[in-house]
Motif scaffolding. Structure first.
Motif, PDB file in Angstrom:
ATOM      1  N   LEU A 101       0.411  -1.295   0.121  1.00 19.30           N
ATOM      2  CA  LEU A 101      -0.396   0.226  -0.280  1.00 19.30           C
ATOM      3  C   LEU A 101       0.848   1.146   0.066  1.00 19.30           C
ATOM      4  O   LEU A 101       0.832   2.075  -0.825  1.00 19.30           O
ATOM      5  CB  LEU A 101      -1.038   0.167   1.140  1.00 19.30           C
ATOM      6  N   ALA A 102       1.956   0.900   1.184  1.00 24.29           N
ATOM      7  CA  ALA A 102       2.590   2.348   1.424  1.00 24.29           C
ATOM      8  C   ALA A 102       3.606   2.458  -0.276  1.00 24.29           C
ATOM      9  O   ALA A 102       3.479   3.876  -0.863  1.00 24.29           O
ATOM     10  CB  ALA A 102       3.572   2.284   1.609  1.00 24.29           C
ATOM     11  N   LEU A 103       4.581   1.567  -0.304  1.00 21.66           N
ATOM     12  CA  LEU A 103       5.529   1.489  -1.874  1.00 21.66           C
ATOM     13  C   LEU A 103       4.426   1.870  -3.163  1.00 21.66           C
ATOM     14  O   LEU A 103       4.768   2.479  -4.039  1.00 21.66           O
ATOM     15  CB  LEU A 103       6.210   0.668  -1.804  1.00 21.66           C
ATOM     16  N   GLY A 104       3.268   1.245  -3.075  1.00 17.92           N
ATOM     17  CA  GLY A 104       2.544   1.410  -5.064  1.00 17.92           C
ATOM     18  C   GLY A 104       1.393   2.743  -4.443  1.00 17.92           C
ATOM     19  O   GLY A 104       1.855   2.780  -5.934  1.00 17.92           O
ATOM     20  N   LYS A 105       1.321   3.141  -3.245  1.00 18.14           N
ATOM     21  CA  LYS A 105       1.252   4.878  -3.661  1.00 18.14           C
ATOM     22  C   LYS A 105       2.406   5.558  -3.805  1.00 18.14           C
ATOM     23  O   LYS A 105       1.953   6.039  -5.175  1.00 18.14           O
ATOM     24  CB  LYS A 105       0.853   4.963  -2.321  1.00 18.14           C
ATOM     25  N   ILE A 106       3.249   5.402  -3.106  1.00  7.89           N
ATOM     26  CA  ILE A 106       4.579   6.803  -3.410  1.00  7.89           C
ATOM     27  C   ILE A 106       4.802   6.622  -5.338  1.00  7.89           C
ATOM     28  O   ILE A 106       4.724   7.699  -5.819  1.00  7.89           O
ATOM     29  CB  ILE A 106       5.852   6.140  -2.833  1.00  7.89           C
ATOM     30  N   VAL A 107       5.716   5.200  -5.443  1.00 13.11           N
ATOM     31  CA  VAL A 107       5.787   5.023  -7.005  1.00 13.11           C
ATOM     32  C   VAL A 107       4.844   4.879  -8.075  1.00 13.11           C
ATOM     33  O   VAL A 107       5.058   5.258  -8.810  1.00 13.11           O
ATOM     34  CB  VAL A 107       6.052   4.291  -7.193  1.00 13.11           C
ATOM     35  N   GLY A 108       2.887   4.479  -7.606  1.00 14.49           N
ATOM     36  CA  GLY A 108       2.177   4.860  -8.150  1.00 14.49           C
ATOM     37  C   GLY A 108       2.495   6.347  -9.021  1.00 14.49           C
ATOM     38  O   GLY A 108       1.562   6.325  -9.884  1.00 14.49           O
ATOM     39  N   GLU A 109       2.274   7.167  -7.396  1.00 16.00           N
ATOM     40  CA  GLU A 109       2.356   8.483  -7.740  1.00 16.00           C
ATOM     41  C   GLU A 109       3.498   9.281  -8.597  1.00 16.00           C
ATOM     42  O   GLU A 109       3.015  10.163  -9.703  1.00 16.00           O
ATOM     43  CB  GLU A 109       1.862   9.530  -6.499  1.00 16.00           C
ATOM     44  N   ALA A 110       4.614   8.780  -8.384  1.00 13.56           N
ATOM     45  CA  ALA A 110       5.260   9.709  -8.795  1.00 13.56           C
ATOM     46  C   ALA A 110       5.240   8.791 -10.864  1.00 13.56           C
ATOM     47  O   ALA A 110       6.350   9.806 -11.435  1.00 13.56           O
ATOM     48  CB  ALA A 110       6.966   8.932  -8.765  1.00 13.56           C
ATOM     49  N   LEU A 111       4.964   7.725 -11.086  1.00 13.41           N
ATOM     50  CA  LEU A 111       5.271   7.341 -11.996  1.00 13.41           C
ATOM     51  C   LEU A 111       4.635   7.038 -12.996  1.00 13.41           C
ATOM     52  O   LEU A 111       4.157   6.807 -14.037  1.00 13.41           O
ATOM     53  CB  LEU A 111       6.023   6.502 -12.108  1.00 13.41           C
ATOM     54  N   GLY A 112       2.720   7.252 -11.944  1.00 15.09           N
ATOM     55  CA  GLY A 112       1.652   6.634 -12.635  1.00 15.09           C
ATOM     56  C   GLY A 112       1.527   4.909 -12.499  1.00 15.09           C
ATOM     57  O   GLY A 112       2.116   4.038 -12.528  1.00 15.09           O
ATOM     58  N   PRO A 113       0.703   4.362 -12.618  1.00 10.63           N
ATOM     59  CA  PRO A 113      -0.210   3.438 -11.852  1.00 10.63           C
ATOM     60  C   PRO A 113       0.338   2.333 -12.799  1.00 10.63           C
ATOM     61  O   PRO A 113       0.390   1.129 -12.301  1.00 10.63           O
ATOM     62  CB  PRO A 113      -2.057   3.259 -11.677  1.00 10.63           C
ATOM     63  N   LEU A 114       0.593   2.704 -14.378  1.00 17.20           N
ATOM     64  CA  LEU A 114       0.625   1.450 -15.330  1.00 17.20           C
ATOM     65  C   LEU A 114       2.235   1.146 -15.418  1.00 17.20           C
ATOM     66  O   LEU A 114       3.193   0.260 -15.312  1.00 17.20           O
ATOM     67  CB  LEU A 114      -0.055   1.711 -16.664  1.00 17.20           C
ATOM     68  N   ARG A 115       2.801   2.240 -14.914  1.00 23.68           N
ATOM     69  CA  ARG A 115       4.072   2.299 -14.617  1.00 23.68           C
ATOM     70  C   ARG A 115       4.280   0.712 -13.446  1.00 23.68           C
ATOM     71  O   ARG A 115       5.457   0.541 -13.205  1.00 23.68           O
ATOM     72  CB  ARG A 115       4.885   3.298 -14.537  1.00 23.68           C
ATOM     73  N   MET A 116       4.124   1.312 -12.421  1.00 23.43           N
ATOM     74  CA  MET A 116       4.210   0.967 -11.404  1.00 23.43           C
ATOM     75  C   MET A 116       3.399  -0.423 -10.902  1.00 23.43           C
ATOM     76  O   MET A 116       4.241  -1.402 -10.955  1.00 23.43           O
ATOM     77  CB  MET A 116       2.949   1.588 -10.237  1.00 23.43           C
ATOM     78  N   LEU A 117       2.939  -1.046 -11.807  1.00 23.25           N
ATOM     79  CA  LEU A 117       2.695  -2.002 -11.755  1.00 23.25           C
ATOM     80  C   LEU A 117       3.491  -2.904 -13.111  1.00 23.25           C
ATOM     81  O   LEU A 117       3.456  -4.566 -13.102  1.00 23.25           O
ATOM     82  CB  LEU A 117       1.360  -2.278 -12.890  1.00 23.25           C
ATOM     83  N   ALA A 118       4.511  -2.036 -14.399  1.00 23.34           N
ATOM     84  CA  ALA A 118       5.006  -3.075 -14.966  1.00 23.34           C
ATOM     85  C   ALA A 118       6.825  -3.331 -14.119  1.00 23.34           C
ATOM     86  O   ALA A 118       7.043  -4.280 -13.951  1.00 23.34           O
ATOM     87  CB  ALA A 118       5.326  -1.759 -16.266  1.00 23.34           C
ATOM     88  N   ILE A 119       6.445  -2.460 -12.470  1.00 20.76           N
ATOM     89  CA  ILE A 119       7.456  -2.107 -12.416  1.00 20.76           C
ATOM     90  C   ILE A 119       7.505  -3.643 -11.085  1.00 20.76           C
ATOM     91  O   ILE A 119       8.047  -4.701 -11.097  1.00 20.76           O
ATOM     92  CB  ILE A 119       7.995  -1.432 -10.985  1.00 20.76           C
ATOM     93  N   PHE A 120       6.048  -3.603 -10.749  1.00 20.25           N
ATOM     94  CA  PHE A 120       5.496  -5.061 -10.087  1.00 20.25           C
ATOM     95  C   PHE A 120       6.230  -6.468 -10.941  1.00 20.25           C
ATOM     96  O   PHE A 120       5.876  -7.299 -10.288  1.00 20.25           O
ATOM     97  CB  PHE A 120       4.643  -4.503  -9.439  1.00 20.25           C
ATOM     98  N   VAL A 121       5.224  -5.993 -11.828  1.00 20.48           N
ATOM     99  CA  VAL A 121       5.337  -7.565 -12.845  1.00 20.48           C
ATOM    100  C   VAL A 121       6.749  -7.903 -13.054  1.00 20.48           C
ATOM    101  O   VAL A 121       7.362  -9.147 -12.644  1.00 20.48           O
ATOM    102  CB  VAL A 121       4.890  -7.270 -13.820  1.00 20.48           C
ATOM    103  N   VAL A 122       7.710  -7.208 -13.465  1.00 17.12           N
ATOM    104  CA  VAL A 122       8.549  -7.069 -13.951  1.00 17.12           C
ATOM    105  C   VAL A 122       9.855  -8.019 -13.035  1.00 17.12           C
ATOM    106  O   VAL A 122      10.587  -8.689 -13.122  1.00 17.12           O
ATOM    107  CB  VAL A 122       9.278  -5.842 -15.528  1.00 17.12           C
ATOM    108  N   THR A 123       9.251  -7.109 -11.784  1.00 18.14           N
ATOM    109  CA  THR A 123      10.995  -7.147 -10.719  1.00 18.14           C
ATOM    110  C   THR A 123      10.277  -8.898 -10.043  1.00 18.14           C
ATOM    111  O   THR A 123      10.879  -9.319 -10.020  1.00 18.14           O
ATOM    112  CB  THR A 123      10.708  -6.282  -9.807  1.00 18.14           C
ATOM    113  N   ALA A 124       9.120  -9.313  -9.938  1.00 18.56           N
ATOM    114  CA  ALA A 124       8.592 -10.430  -9.521  1.00 18.56           C
ATOM    115  C   ALA A 124       8.765 -11.107 -10.451  1.00 18.56           C
ATOM    116  O   ALA A 124       9.954 -12.730 -10.409  1.00 18.56           O
ATOM    117  CB  ALA A 124       7.314  -9.890  -9.952  1.00 18.56           C
TER     118      ALA A 124
END
Length: 228
Positions: A101-124
């Motif tokens: 919740l905390a990191l998704g909010k910070i990164v999502g606000e800075a880069l946008g939700p789709l880029r945040m999701l891309a980081i989540f998927v690729v790093t997984a």
């Protein structure tokens, strides 16, 4: 304060993508926890967590088998993306949800939700592959590899911010340093598996992705390196 909506939900600021990921994590854990306590599913529900791990955890052995045979069945490929939603304990799932919740909010606000999701998927995926190469037979579960990916992205964002403020950019790595230090201490005290391999890989991948995803980020990095 004038104009402030005191009835506004504090969760409105959380990107929907982040909320959706946390809901899936929480939903899976809720079902497994209720089953383990006999509150749903009958007697057979006690073994749901083990069955879920067997079916959805990432496995280095399965990765090796796919590479050796050249066969990549969907039921095994999905493990690259399903393992972050399965945790070994309620406490682990709770910590993962809070950090997400905390990191998704910070990164999502800075880069946008789709880029945040891309980081989540690729790093997984990256965390799983590296873990599979070095950790052998140990199954990988839990959201912490992609969460560390988001920490990597956050670290790069902080690194940029500190540079703009003229402050020591090495401070940007204090969070990952503290987390790895705590992990080492807990590992020595209570034991633990080689999950740090996937987490460090996720962090590095998240940091690298942020360089590319932040507008002008790669140019700034090259310029900064040339200055040195």
């Amino acid at each position: 304060m004038t104009g402030t909506d005191h009835n506004a939900s504090p969760f409105n600021a959380i990107p929907p993508v982040t909320t959706a990921l946390v809901i899936v994590m929480a939903g899976v854990e809720l079902i497994l926890s209720l089953g383990a306590r006999g509150l749903m599913g009958g007697p057979g529900a006690v073994g749901w967590r083990i069955q879920t791990i067997e079916r959805y955890a990432f496995s280095g052995d399965i990765l090796a088998w796919m590479v050796e045979t050249g066969r990549f069945p969907p039921e095994h490929l999905m493990r690259f993306l399903t393992y972050p939603f399965v945790h070994g304990t309620f406490t682990a799932a709770l910590f993962a949800a809070v950090m997400m919740l905390a990191l998704g909010k910070i990164v999502g606000e800075a880069l946008g939700p789709l880029r945040m999701l891309a980081i989540f998927v690729v790093t997984a995926i990256v965390g799983a592959v590296v873990f599979g190469l070095f950790a052998g037979r140990v199954p990988l579960i839990g959201a912490f590899p992609p969460i560390y990916g988001l920490i990597g992205a956050f670290t790069y964002l902080l690194w940029l911010r500190l540079g703009q403020m003229g402050e020591a950019q090495i401070r940007a790595f204090s969070l990952i340093g503290v987390l790895l230090g705590l992990q080492l201490v807990f590992g020595l005290l209570f034991g633990g598996g080689p999950y740090w391999i996937a987490e460090v890989a996720g962090f590095v991948a998240g940091f690298a992705m942020a360089i590319v995803l932040v507008p002008g980020g790669l140019t700034r990095l090259v310029a900064r390196l040339r200055e040195r």
